[in-house]
Design an enzyme around this catalytic site. Structure first.
Site, mmCIF file in Angstrom:
data_model
loop_
_atom_site.group_PDB
_atom_site.id
_atom_site.type_symbol
_atom_site.label_atom_id
_atom_site.label_comp_id
_atom_site.label_asym_id
_atom_site.label_seq_id
_atom_site.Cartn_x
_atom_site.Cartn_y
_atom_site.Cartn_z
ATOM 1 N N CYS A 1 -24.095 -0.417 -5.903
ATOM 2 C CA CYS A 1 -23.094 0.461 -5.283
ATOM 3 C C CYS A 1 -23.238 1.901 -5.780
ATOM 4 O O CYS A 1 -23.098 2.845 -5.004
ATOM 5 C CB CYS A 1 -21.687 -0.070 -5.535
ATOM 6 N N CYS A 31 -22.821 -4.584 -1.740
ATOM 7 C CA CYS A 31 -22.450 -5.460 -2.857
ATOM 8 C C CYS A 31 -22.897 -6.903 -2.587
ATOM 9 O O CYS A 31 -22.486 -7.498 -1.584
ATOM 10 C CB CYS A 31 -20.940 -5.407 -3.072
ATOM 11 N N ASP A 65 0.776 -1.239 0.000
ATOM 12 C CA ASP A 65 0.000 0.000 0.000
ATOM 13 C C ASP A 65 0.812 1.295 0.000
ATOM 14 O O ASP A 65 0.472 2.225 -0.724
ATOM 15 C CB ASP A 65 -0.983 0.000 1.186
ATOM 16 N N CYS A 72 -15.170 11.163 -2.581
ATOM 17 C CA CYS A 72 -15.349 9.893 -1.859
ATOM 18 C C CYS A 72 -15.168 10.119 -0.349
ATOM 19 O O CYS A 72 -14.179 10.717 0.084
ATOM 20 C CB CYS A 72 -14.328 8.884 -2.383
ATOM 21 N N CYS A 131 -20.331 1.295 -0.354
ATOM 22 C CA CYS A 131 -20.424 0.617 -1.664
ATOM 23 C C CYS A 131 -19.961 -0.827 -1.588
ATOM 24 O O CYS A 131 -20.184 -1.600 -2.524
ATOM 25 C CB CYS A 131 -19.647 1.385 -2.736
ATOM 26 N N CYS A 172 -23.974 5.090 -3.056
ATOM 27 C CA CYS A 172 -22.894 6.035 -2.710
ATOM 28 C C CYS A 172 -23.492 7.377 -2.256
ATOM 29 O O CYS A 172 -24.247 8.004 -3.000
ATOM 30 C CB CYS A 172 -21.984 6.237 -3.919
ATOM 31 N N CYS A 188 -19.677 -7.552 -13.154
ATOM 32 C CA CYS A 188 -20.801 -7.201 -12.271
ATOM 33 C C CYS A 188 -22.174 -7.440 -12.918
ATOM 34 O O CYS A 188 -23.179 -7.463 -12.221
ATOM 35 C CB CYS A 188 -20.724 -5.734 -11.873
ATOM 36 N N CYS A 211 -26.051 -5.375 -12.238
ATOM 37 C CA CYS A 211 -26.119 -4.764 -10.902
ATOM 38 C C CYS A 211 -25.553 -3.331 -10.901
ATOM 39 O O CYS A 211 -24.554 -3.048 -11.556
ATOM 40 C CB CYS A 211 -25.328 -5.628 -9.922
HETATM 41 S S1 SF4 Z 1 -22.709 -3.674 -5.920
HETATM 42 FE FE1 SF4 Z 1 -20.998 -5.119 -6.325
HETATM 43 S S2 SF4 Z 1 -21.747 -6.474 -7.953
HETATM 44 FE FE2 SF4 Z 1 -23.111 -4.694 -7.877
HETATM 45 S S3 SF4 Z 1 -22.251 -3.312 -9.419
HETATM 46 FE FE3 SF4 Z 1 -21.371 -2.727 -7.460
HETATM 47 S S4 SF4 Z 1 -19.463 -3.828 -7.323
HETATM 48 FE FE4 SF4 Z 1 -20.647 -4.806 -8.945
HETATM 49 S S1 SF4 Z 2 -16.374 4.531 -0.332
HETATM 50 FE FE1 SF4 Z 2 -16.541 6.344 -1.651
HETATM 51 S S2 SF4 Z 2 -17.385 5.535 -3.546
HETATM 52 FE FE2 SF4 Z 2 -17.827 4.009 -1.954
HETATM 53 S S3 SF4 Z 2 -19.851 4.558 -1.149
HETATM 54 FE FE3 SF4 Z 2 -18.329 5.550 0.134
HETATM 55 S S4 SF4 Z 2 -18.184 7.595 -0.780
HETATM 56 FE FE4 SF4 Z 2 -19.096 6.303 -2.328
#
Ligand code: SF4
Ligand code: SF4
Length: 376
Positions: free
Chosen positions: A185, A238, A125, A205, A234, A189, A179, A182
């Protein structure tokens, strides 16, 4: 054969996923990074030298293969949910993964170097490598529309690191899974950082906003909820992340006090207390001021009048960012006591940015008070 031996050693070390990719220049990634930089969307948290990020041989001359490893950090949910508590991203619930994954990769790299007489270099990282691109190249997962790497067995709850090696090893192929239809996410957000599939605007973000230094842009504060460090929204929505294998690493199981910190304690914590609470976690590196600022935003969003006095005490803090966000939080909670504290503070405040915050909070509350809308 050598690949199999390395895989066995990695499994012995508790590494969940291992993939191999060629140490080639990542042209497509470079184009994306340059575009993002030119559009002013490169964050201060990113490695700024794009050439170093995409050209493996600038990091290890003679590199032929990149070994990418991942470990799961998915653990059961913690129970503490009552009171004025903030949330930390799952990635910061337990011991800092840089240490955990770093020690495993160093052990694996040492094993490879000693048994083959070749040079290796480890990155977890903090270095230039583009983690997601390399994990996808190595076949560890596919790129989700939320821009996370999603592995079939562990979902996106994985930490990724790399060993650059001179060894020529057979490369894995990227996964073909996607994906599909779908878009959960994107819809979930809170800030619109995922404006379109596979494109993340890091400046919007919440994960970045909770880690940036200085004043958080006003328009995002109420969208941060009680997030004190990171954002998992997000990933939480998922569907692939629902039935994943849990982490086998006990270090990642949550420390309740730091995973759901008491916000009033956090805004009053001293350096020693902060180190004791967050020093071992991945959130600790950002320091006390950033997390206290986020705690003030969270308290402003909770709008609990019981927080007014402790927040008002922050108006005399030596740090302007704390005074400014305390003003914002009081403006959100409202009431006569908040207004009186803000009026007193603006009399003595000399910092123009904090004065602006105080003025905006007062302005909002004076209108509210004149309409008789306060009770505290
Ligand atoms: S929620 Fe998960 S599976 Fe659905 S579009 Fe987003 S990343 Fe892809
Ligand atoms: S991590 Fe960032 S992109 Fe994901 S839901 Fe939170 S604000 Fe949105």
């Amino acid at each position: 054969m050598l690949k199999k031996v390395i895989g066995q050693k990695a499994a012995e070390l508790g590494i969940d996923l291992l993939g191999f990719s060629g140490a080639r220049e990542l042209d497509e990634v470079k184009r994306c990074l340059v575009k993002r930089r030119d559009e002013g969307r490169q964050t201060s948290l990113e490695w700024q030298d794009i050439e170093l990020r995409v050209n493996p041989r600038l990091l290890l001359p003679g590199a032929n293969t990149i070994i990418t490893a991942a470990i799961s950090y998915f653990t059961a949910n913690h129970a503490r949910t009552s009171g004025m508590c903030g949330t930390l991203s799952r990635s910061a619930w337990g011991t800092d993964y840089h240490r955990v994954l770093g020690s495993k990769l160093k052990a694996l790299a040492q094993y490879i170097s000693e048994s083959t007489g070749t040079t290796t270099k480890v990155f977890v990282d903090t270095g230039p490598p583009v983690d997601r691109a390399l994990a996808i190249e190595a076949g560890l997962g596919w790129q989700g529309k939320n821009c996370a790497v999603i592995s079939p067995d562990y979902g996106s709850w994985i930490f990724v690191g790399h060993i650059y090696t001179e060894l020529e090893l057979f490369h894995d192929r990227p996964l073909t899974r996607e994906c599909g239809e779908c878009e959960l996410c994107l819809k979930a957000c809170p800030t619109g950082a995922l404006g379109e599939p596979y494109v993340l605007d890091p400046m919007r973000c919440v994960s970045y906003l909770t880690q940036m230094k200085g004043f958080v842009p006003n328009e995002y504060r109420h969208l941060m909820g009680v997030k004190v460090y990171g954002c998992d929204t997000c990933q939480e929505v998922c569907p692939v992340n629902r039935d994943v294998k849990p982490s086998q690493i006990s270090d990642f199981y949550p420390n309740q006090a730091s995973a759901r910190p008491d916000l009033l304690e956090l805004i009053q914590i001293n350096n020693r207390g902060f180190k004791a609470l967050f020093g071992q976690t991945a959130a600790g590196w950002r320091g006390r001021t950033v997390l206290q600022r986020n705690a003030l935003i969270a308290l402003g969003n909770l709008k609990n009048p019981a927080a007014v006095q402790p927040i008002a005490a922050c108006l005399t803090d030596v740090r302007s960012v704390i005074r400014g966000h305390a003003a914002w939080a009081l403006g959100q909670i409202g009431g006569h006591i908040s207004l009186a504290a803000l009026l007193q503070a603006i009399e003595r405040e000399t910092d123009p940015v904090v004065r602006e915050e105080l003025g905006a909070a007062i302005h909002g509350l004076e209108g509210y008070v004149s309409k008789g809308g306060v009770s505290t």
